[in-house]
Design an enzyme around this catalytic site. Structure first.
Site, PDB file in Angstrom:
ATOM      1  N   HIS A  77       0.870  -1.075  -0.129  1.00  0.00           N
ATOM      2  CA  HIS A  77      -0.074   0.298  -0.277  1.00  0.00           C
ATOM      3  C   HIS A  77       0.714   1.771  -0.080  1.00  0.00           C
ATOM      4  CE1 HIS A  77      -4.015  -1.340   1.129  1.00  0.00           C
ATOM      5  NE2 HIS A  77      -3.350  -2.426   0.016  1.00  0.00           N
ATOM      6  N   TYR A 206      -9.305   5.878   6.698  1.00  0.00           N
ATOM      7  CA  TYR A 206      -8.673   6.828   7.722  1.00  0.00           C
ATOM      8  C   TYR A 206     -10.401   7.089   8.415  1.00  0.00           C
ATOM      9  CZ  TYR A 206      -5.404   3.762   9.699  1.00  0.00           C
ATOM     10  OH  TYR A 206      -4.458   2.485   9.790  1.00  0.00           O
ATOM     11  N   PRO A 298      -4.223   0.739  18.997  1.00  0.00           N
ATOM     12  CA  PRO A 298      -4.569   0.705  17.670  1.00  0.00           C
ATOM     13  C   PRO A 298      -4.237   1.153  16.027  1.00  0.00           C
ATOM     14  CG  PRO A 298      -6.374  -0.145  18.302  1.00  0.00           C
ATOM     15  CD  PRO A 298      -5.520   0.853  19.538  1.00  0.00           C
ATOM     16  N   LYS A 302       0.478   0.121  14.948  1.00  0.00           N
ATOM     17  CA  LYS A 302       2.468   0.443  15.330  1.00  0.00           C
ATOM     18  C   LYS A 302       2.865  -1.134  16.455  1.00  0.00           C
ATOM     19  CE  LYS A 302       3.882   3.601  13.261  1.00  0.00           C
ATOM     20  NZ  LYS A 302       3.782   3.060  12.240  1.00  0.00           N
ATOM     21  N   TYR A 390       3.865   6.612  10.058  1.00  0.00           N
ATOM     22  CA  TYR A 390       3.100   4.592   9.146  1.00  0.00           C
ATOM     23  C   TYR A 390       4.286   4.263   8.606  1.00  0.00           C
ATOM     24  CZ  TYR A 390      -1.046   3.052   8.076  1.00  0.00           C
ATOM     25  OH  TYR A 390      -2.153   2.299   7.969  1.00  0.00           O
TER      26      TYR A 390
HETATM   27  C1  PHB Z   1      -6.197  -3.580  10.375  1.00  0.00           C
HETATM   28  O1  PHB Z   1      -6.159  -4.065   8.995  1.00  0.00           O
HETATM   29  O2  PHB Z   1      -6.405  -4.239  11.441  1.00  0.00           O
HETATM   30  C2  PHB Z   1      -5.905  -2.862  10.867  1.00  0.00           C
HETATM   31  C3  PHB Z   1      -5.048  -1.573  10.021  1.00  0.00           C
HETATM   32  C4  PHB Z   1      -4.589  -0.326  10.717  1.00  0.00           C
HETATM   33  C5  PHB Z   1      -5.026  -0.208  11.678  1.00  0.00           C
HETATM   34  C6  PHB Z   1      -5.495  -0.107  12.868  1.00  0.00           C
HETATM   35  C7  PHB Z   1      -5.679  -1.903  12.562  1.00  0.00           C
HETATM   36  O3  PHB Z   1      -3.990   1.292  11.831  1.00  0.00           O
END
Ligand code: PHB
Length: 394
Positions: A77, A206, A298, A302, A390
């Site tokens: 990604h 997000y 979450p 990280k 990130y």
């Molecule tokens: C997930 O795919 O579970 C996931 C992805 C990004 C995040 C948190 C969880 O920031």
């Protein structure tokens, strides 16, 4: 009565990704270890975890020969979509910092590691419980453990590593007067689902909204992972599939007509948010790594990345200590790992507070968050800061 005594160089309590990766890296240096893990392999594999690997984590898996499956089956990604006030704004990681992340479920990382360790004939004891860690202030620490048949065993080590998760037993071995625990709880949680559906968008979304945060993540061509901010006491069983979908849709809706592709929900749970760090990561011959030493909320995924970064540094320190008799190496681990830990703490906190709605927040607070996000996406300095963190810093 002790049924057996095993002698090893590194006794590892906790056979999640951190413990298994450490055992693997040590073996590459010719260092012997025993891993004690209370859960079965199947239990760990059935736990749904986050899905994003930083470039450094992917490199570690590939370079150490654990897995190239991540490159075949994972998805690179090159950016994410930050969505607020009903519009999408792409953060282009490649443009900003020249790095990507990989969508690859963290349970698959565990499977790859467990396969690699069993292929190499490592001593990994699933369904064994560490009941006691002793003598960490001596040069011969021990682990007392119970086998699945109830018999008691003893493992004599040069060093003990606690990678036994957030409820770590090993951490309790560091006297309270010798450690500082930093802790923060958040007044919200994530309602997480797995759904049988194709992806709704090419990249992760997000979303900040006036109903709270949502994250639209992915798993495979036919299975998706999504979350929405909820109260920590929410009971996931009380929600119908329709209610869940309508909540998720309401958090991403906008003039561009974005709609999530819906499907049968096969898994649902509420994830608590916590930030936690204990310092130092070493007491005598006991070292902590991964969730045993720190927890992040979450947002930004990280947790596992940080655990893998810990063990990479730890493996090097143990190699210097055990093979070169360098006694400063163990302290160096704590200092070096904590730099990254606090960087990730700040990053996860920042992403979390920027995107979530605090209970009791006012229209001013909401409008200010929109201004923060607008400033971020409108500024290459701001977007670069987000992309740098990130993708896991340089
Ligand atoms: C997930 O795919 O579970 C996931 C992805 C990004 C995040 C948190 C969880 O920031």
């Amino acid at each position: 009565m002790t049924s057996s005594t095993t002698r090893t160089q590194v006794g590892i309590v906790g056979g999640g990704p951190a413990g298994l990766m450490l055992s693997h890296l040590l073996a590459l240096d010719g260092i012997d270890s025993v891993v004690i893990e209370s859960r079965t392999r199947a239990e760990i594999e059935q736990t749904v975890r986050a899905g994003i690997l930083e470039r450094g984590s992917v490199r570690l898996l590939v370079d150490s020969g654990v897995s190239d499956r991540v490159l075949r089956e994972g998805h690179e990604h090159e950016g994410i979509d930050l969505r607020f006030a009903g519009s999408s704004h792409r953060i282009d990681f490649q443009d900003l910092v020249g790095r990507s992340v990989w969508l690859y479920p963290q349970t698959d990382v565990f499977t790859d590691l467990a396969d690699a360790r069993s292929r190499d004939g490592a001593d990994i004891r699933f369904s064994w419980t560490a009941t006691k860690v002793d003598g960490v202030e001596t040069d011969r620490p021990t682990i007392e453990a119970t086998a699945p048949d109830g018999s008691a065993h003893r493992i004599e080590c040069d060093v003990v590593v606690g990678s036994d998760g957030s409820r770590s037993v090993c951490r309790q071995q560091i006297p309270e007067g010798r450690r500082t625990d930093y802790f923060r709880e958040y007044p919200f949680a994530w309602f997480g689902i797995l759904a049988e559906a194709p992806p709704s968008a090419p990249e992760l979304i997000y979303a900040h909204s006036d109903r709270g945060f949502a994250l639209i993540s992915q798993r495979t061509a036919t299975m998706q992972r999504m979350y929405f901010q909820c109260d920590p006491t929410e009971d996931p069983g009380q929600w119908s599939d329709d209610q869940i979908w309508s909540e998720l849709q309401s958090r991403v809706t906008g003039p561009d007509g974005l709609e999530l592709v819906e499907g049968r929900i096969t898994d649902r749970s509420v994830l608590r948010f916590r930030s936690f760090v204990t310092e130092p990561l070493r007491h005598g011959r006991l070292l902590l790594a991964g969730d045993a030493a720190h927890t992040v909320p979450p947002t930004g995924a990280k947790g596992l990345n940080l655990a893998l970064a810990d063990v990479r540094v730890l493996a090097e320190s143990l190699q210097r200590f055990l093979l070169k008799d360098d006694h400063e190496a163990l302290d160096a681990y704590s200092e070096q790992a904590l730099d990254r830990v606090w960087g990730a703490q700040h990053y996860s906190y920042w992403m979390t507070t920027m995107l979530h709605t605090l209970p009791g927040s006012t229209p001013f607070d909401h409008r200010r968050q929109i201004a923060e996000l607008t400033t971020l996406v409108g500024s290459s300095a701001g977007s670069t800061l987000l992309a740098d963190g990130y993708t896991g810093w340089a």
